[in-house]
Design a protein around this motif. Structure first.
Motif, PDB file in Angstrom:
ATOM      1  N   LEU A   1       1.025  -1.254  -0.117  1.00 59.37           N
ATOM      2  CA  LEU A   1       0.109   0.161   0.032  1.00 59.37           C
ATOM      3  C   LEU A   1       1.056   1.152   0.188  1.00 59.37           C
ATOM      4  CD1 LEU A   1      -2.901  -0.977   2.517  1.00 59.37           C
ATOM      5  CD2 LEU A   1      -2.997  -0.931  -0.008  1.00 59.37           C
ATOM      6  N   LEU A   2       1.788   1.100   0.649  1.00 62.32           N
ATOM      7  CA  LEU A   2       2.973   2.582   0.725  1.00 62.32           C
ATOM      8  C   LEU A   2       3.572   2.790  -0.478  1.00 62.32           C
ATOM      9  CD1 LEU A   2       4.247   2.279   4.379  1.00 62.32           C
ATOM     10  CD2 LEU A   2       2.385   3.635   3.514  1.00 62.32           C
TER      11      LEU A   2
ATOM     12  N   GLU B   1       1.244   4.804  -2.560  1.00 62.03           N
ATOM     13  CA  GLU B   1       1.503   6.082  -1.874  1.00 62.03           C
ATOM     14  C   GLU B   1       2.779   6.869  -2.315  1.00 62.03           C
ATOM     15  OE1 GLU B   1      -1.014   7.598  -0.286  1.00 62.03           O
ATOM     16  OE2 GLU B   1      -2.107   5.937   0.029  1.00 62.03           O
ATOM     17  N   ARG B   2       4.004   6.170  -2.362  1.00 62.78           N
ATOM     18  CA  ARG B   2       5.364   7.014  -2.550  1.00 62.78           C
ATOM     19  C   ARG B   2       5.240   7.019  -4.299  1.00 62.78           C
ATOM     20  NH1 ARG B   2       9.630   6.727   0.731  1.00 62.78           N
ATOM     21  NH2 ARG B   2      10.418   8.198  -0.776  1.00 62.78           N
TER      22      ARG B   2
ATOM     23  N   GLU C   1       2.651   8.053  -5.886  1.00 62.43           N
ATOM     24  CA  GLU C   1       1.780   9.310  -5.988  1.00 62.43           C
ATOM     25  C   GLU C   1       2.395  10.410  -5.554  1.00 62.43           C
ATOM     26  OE1 GLU C   1      -1.145   9.776  -7.051  1.00 62.43           O
ATOM     27  OE2 GLU C   1      -2.352  11.236  -5.944  1.00 62.43           O
ATOM     28  N   ARG C   2       3.271  10.452  -4.658  1.00 58.68           N
ATOM     29  CA  ARG C   2       4.220  11.661  -4.230  1.00 58.68           C
ATOM     30  C   ARG C   2       5.462  11.906  -5.204  1.00 58.68           C
ATOM     31  NH1 ARG C   2       4.663  10.235   1.991  1.00 58.68           N
ATOM     32  NH2 ARG C   2       6.763   9.532   1.134  1.00 58.68           N
TER      33      ARG C   2
ATOM     34  N   ASP D   1       7.556  12.958  -8.360  1.00 57.57           N
ATOM     35  CA  ASP D   1       7.542  13.642  -9.556  1.00 57.57           C
ATOM     36  C   ASP D   1       8.178  13.240 -10.675  1.00 57.57           C
ATOM     37  OD1 ASP D   1       5.687  15.547  -8.632  1.00 57.57           O
ATOM     38  OD2 ASP D   1       7.150  16.858  -7.529  1.00 57.57           O
TER      39      ASP D   1
ATOM     40  N   ARG E   1      -9.156   4.802  -9.740  1.00 58.26           N
ATOM     41  CA  ARG E   1      -9.843   5.927  -9.431  1.00 58.26           C
ATOM     42  C   ARG E   1      -9.261   6.811  -8.165  1.00 58.26           C
ATOM     43  NH1 ARG E   1     -15.880   5.751  -9.644  1.00 58.26           N
ATOM     44  NH2 ARG E   1     -15.769   4.316  -8.283  1.00 58.26           N
ATOM     45  N   GLU E   2      -8.397   6.217  -7.407  1.00 56.61           N
ATOM     46  CA  GLU E   2      -8.193   6.977  -5.955  1.00 56.61           C
ATOM     47  C   GLU E   2      -7.077   7.740  -6.069  1.00 56.61           C
ATOM     48  OE1 GLU E   2      -8.375   4.080  -2.880  1.00 56.61           O
ATOM     49  OE2 GLU E   2     -10.058   3.366  -3.693  1.00 56.61           O
ATOM     50  N   PHE E   3      -6.230   7.706  -7.061  1.00 54.88           N
ATOM     51  CA  PHE E   3      -5.101   8.442  -6.913  1.00 54.88           C
ATOM     52  C   PHE E   3      -5.212   9.551  -8.591  1.00 54.88           C
ATOM     53  CE2 PHE E   3      -3.901   4.599  -4.957  1.00 54.88           C
ATOM     54  CZ  PHE E   3      -2.880   4.988  -4.152  1.00 54.88           C
ATOM     55  N   ARG E   4      -4.477  10.785  -8.155  1.00 53.20           N
ATOM     56  CA  ARG E   4      -4.706  11.845  -8.915  1.00 53.20           C
ATOM     57  C   ARG E   4      -3.650  12.158  -9.804  1.00 53.20           C
ATOM     58  NH1 ARG E   4      -9.339  10.976  -7.697  1.00 53.20           N
ATOM     59  NH2 ARG E   4     -10.287  11.733  -6.075  1.00 53.20           N
ATOM     60  N   ARG E   5      -2.211  11.756  -9.314  1.00 54.06           N
ATOM     61  CA  ARG E   5      -1.025  12.194 -10.211  1.00 54.06           C
ATOM     62  C   ARG E   5      -0.464  11.045 -10.636  1.00 54.06           C
ATOM     63  NH1 ARG E   5       1.661  16.250  -6.768  1.00 54.06           N
ATOM     64  NH2 ARG E   5       3.009  14.565  -6.079  1.00 54.06           N
TER      65      ARG E   5
ATOM     66  N   PRO F   1       8.423   5.883   4.323  1.00 55.26           N
ATOM     67  CA  PRO F   1       8.324   7.084   5.211  1.00 55.26           C
ATOM     68  C   PRO F   1       8.078   6.250   6.685  1.00 55.26           C
ATOM     69  CG  PRO F   1       6.298   6.497   3.942  1.00 55.26           C
ATOM     70  CD  PRO F   1       7.462   5.732   3.473  1.00 55.26           C
ATOM     71  N   LYS F   2       8.742   7.363   7.582  1.00 52.70           N
ATOM     72  CA  LYS F   2       8.449   6.920   9.048  1.00 52.70           C
ATOM     73  C   LYS F   2       7.075   7.623   9.320  1.00 52.70           C
ATOM     74  CE  LYS F   2      13.314   6.781   9.752  1.00 52.70           C
ATOM     75  NZ  LYS F   2      14.474   7.276  10.617  1.00 52.70           N
TER      76      LYS F   2
ATOM     77  N   VAL G   1       4.077   6.763   9.205  1.00 53.72           N
ATOM     78  CA  VAL G   1       3.161   6.731   8.358  1.00 53.72           C
ATOM     79  C   VAL G   1       2.129   5.560   8.792  1.00 53.72           C
ATOM     80  CG1 VAL G   1       3.810   7.919   6.334  1.00 53.72           C
ATOM     81  CG2 VAL G   1       4.115   5.405   6.487  1.00 53.72           C
TER      82      VAL G   1
END
Lengths: 431, 431
Positions: B141-142, B145-146, B148-149, B151, B188-192, B428-429, B431
């Protein structure tokens, strides 16, 4: 992070009741919303004590923030930690980047506090996150296991002594459920020790339990708890907590399991705003929930200290956080439409509910007060209704029905071992 | 621990399929049974991958050992860790005491092994316990998330590359489910970032997937996986695993998430028996599952290496462990009745099933082989049937129906942060 979108940007810190309510209210394509949380889920905290006491599994009371907001296309969820807030630059510093904002809603809530006794934390875990709930579940279940392994009657009893510190709703719920587990769930499962010999002691420094309720409901709650087998000591201060138990006033009590439901302190993020804080670390905001001199910054939920027009403080409960989150969002929408004046925030008290145990609860709706079985049904319906997600509602109802008929608690699974436990000689390693 | 009971004492080490089957078979008031496990629950391992991939919550596939055995009054459950076994004294040394036995059944199973590359463990978690499942859930899952963050498109893709090492049932199930999550649950849950850009690579050193099945079923499984979007590489050895990903032969592949489903080694407790072990650390037992020279000691389940009369080895699967546990118990009961000879253990192959993903599976019952939707239904019915507890069956069916219709996975809740993760700069720590 590239910022090419020209729409006004609302940054929300915290995906609890306040932050999530604000994000949902801001479902408007003329602006964009970024919700930052260091956890990936929204947590339904009013039922967290049931995860701690093995009645519910964690995913039943938590939902991924992304999933909740997936259909709201103007909203982005970021899993990150907030390091600092620069009010002058209108910028939030995250552990992995920065965010520029036009409006900021700070909704990072509260954590448990030990009134300056931080060393008590390792001996008496509090209950705010899912990890906290697993720690409490582990300690409670392992205490009965240690009692079973202990030959010496005195030391065995120490493992069967449980102390809950704090007579608010969480303390009352924890104590009532512990007594039910000891008396009804476990007895047939142990061969050498008798879980029914467990003592559950609920200690409250103030004069009565559930101080947010009317006096006669406090008395009823205490009687219902005592009927379940909980010993209640009000007007009793805990002066020390260590490996051996607690000291109440100057009287020591041996107990291997102590749970903390007493103190709450606002999120440390309040300090990053460089504004006056109250004694509990909460941010003193204006009647429209703004920072003084920063009408673009709102503080909502447990982190906000706000007085009503009638002088009463807004309580630190989920409905208040939701109302504040929605209010902040409506303020932002109004200002973007060019409206100058907004009515100050008013908390609407929809009533208070606290459950005590099997079919017992107290309820207060304005002047209407009741307790016992009917209050318990109202509590049940309200809590299932406010849970997020159809599936969760169904599974929680199923779990409750099953627990009701069988006296079993399905989530009696010990998971992991936290660092405090590992360095703690009282608990077995590798279990 | 006081021992005043004169009945013969059977000590069982391990509450998995083998140990639990033995304990239940020994439900006879003329003897007493002590079951020791360092965890408080029996785990239904065939569905553990669904906890790892957020489809089920932990309590759905685990049940407290005490609860399972509560009605069997001759059985005691002890939560403890085994330190040593003294065959001469007939004594088990626990972390918190000793146990004398008349009969001993060792059923401590297997753990994952890294073929001498123990440093791979931190980069490529395996799947044997609930804590392992949470670690995998968290990392998967992370990773999204990473992404998504991130660039930088190249680094983002590294977070979307997943490698599963090992093409047995667990590897096939993990890879199929990961592809389904990326393609159907998350988009559908991520934007970037776009979760559909995730690559799931399944690597197997041998010539084909699912070597326990017939060749044509291996091919069908591979085709079904590829249809779900998984890349399959058979005949490919992993030669290195580190922070950056894996090396396949001499070809490096950048991937931030590597899961280990390749190697299994027997429980280290086998070494305490001071008898010959096979290459995987398993104890070579006689045809009646005894230790040479110690007819009072049985080894069952994944820890036992036993050959059939036809020369075939018994596979390391749950039905074999259950059959061995029951066999050991029946031997003990027969010997207590004074019967001298017992038929040697024979493994009855009830068939093999492996699921691949949404409505796809392979099944083999003797000469009967089938795949696809019907195999999936058989898999579903069999797995629900063998789950312990009516409540678990109901909830698992409900969860599956819900996932099927919504493509959602309800347990997408990141819990805790293990030590490996904390020392791991990739994650990430807090989280």
């Amino acid at each position: 992070m590239a910022d090419t979108d020209a729409r006004p940007h609302v940054v929300i810190l915290g995906g609890g009741f306040g932050g999530l309510a604000a994000a949902r209210q801001l479902d408007d394509p003329s602006l964009r919303v970024t919700l930052v949380d260091r956890r990936n889920h929204h947590l339904f905290q009013p039922l967290l004590y049931q995860v701690a006491t093995a009645g519910l599994s964690a995913p039943s009371i938590a939902a991924p923030l992304r999933q909740i907001l997936r259909k709201q296309s103007n909203a982005t969820v970021l899993l990150d930690e907030v390091l600092d807030i620069d009010l002058a630059k209108r910028q939030v510093q995250l552990a992995h980047g920065t965010l520029d904002y036009d409006f900021l809603i700070v909704a990072t809530g509260a954590t448990h506090a030990y009134f300056g006794h931080d060393d008590w934390a390792q001996h008496a875990p509090g209950l705010k996150t899912l990890d906290d709930a697993f720690t409490i579940r582990r300690r409670v279940l392992l205490a009965f296991e240690r009692a079973e392994r202990e030959d010496d009657p005195e030391r065995r009893q120490e493992w069967l002594n449980f102390v809950v510190v704090g007579g608010g709703a969480t303390g009352v719920e924890l104590a009532g459920t512990l007594a039910e587990i000891a008396r009804h769930t476990l007895p047939r499962e142990f061969r050498r020790s008798d879980p029914r010999r467990a003592n559950v002691l609920l200690v409250e420094a103030g004069p009565r339990l559930l101080p947010a309720f009317a006096t006669d409901l406090s008395e009823k709650a205490q009687r219902q708890l005592e009927k379940l087998g909980v010993q209640v000591r009000t007007g009793t201060a805990v002066t020390a907590i260590d490996d051996n138990g607690v000291i109440l006033g100057d009287q020591p009590l041996s107990a291997r399991t102590v749970l903390w439901a007493a103190g709450v302190a606002a999120s440390p993020l309040g300090r990053k705003l460089h504004v006056p804080l109250d004694r509990a670390g909460r941010v003193q905001v204006s009647p429209d929930l703004n920072l003084p001199d920063h009408p673009e910054v709102f503080v909502v939920g447990d982190l906000a200290s706000v007085s009503q027009p009638d002088g009463k403080p807004v309580p630190g409960v989920a409905p208040a956080a939701k109302q504040m989150g929605r209010y902040a969002a409506l303020c932002i929408l109004a200002r973007l439409r060019g409206e100058k004046t907004v009515q100050p925030f008013r908390y609407r008290d929809d009533g208070s509910l606290a459950t005590i145990g099997r079919m017992a609860a107290v309820a207060q709706f304005g002047r209407l007060k009741f307790s016992g079985l009917f209050a318990w049904w109202v509590w049940l319906v309200a809590h299932v209704y406010f849970l997020i997600g159809f599936r969760n509602r169904l599974v929680v109802l199923l779990d409750w029905a099953w627990s009701y008929w069988t006296y079993q608690r399905h989530a009696r699974i010990v998971i992991g071992s936290d660092q405090a436990d590992e360095s703690d000689s009282r608990l077995p390693k590798d279990v």
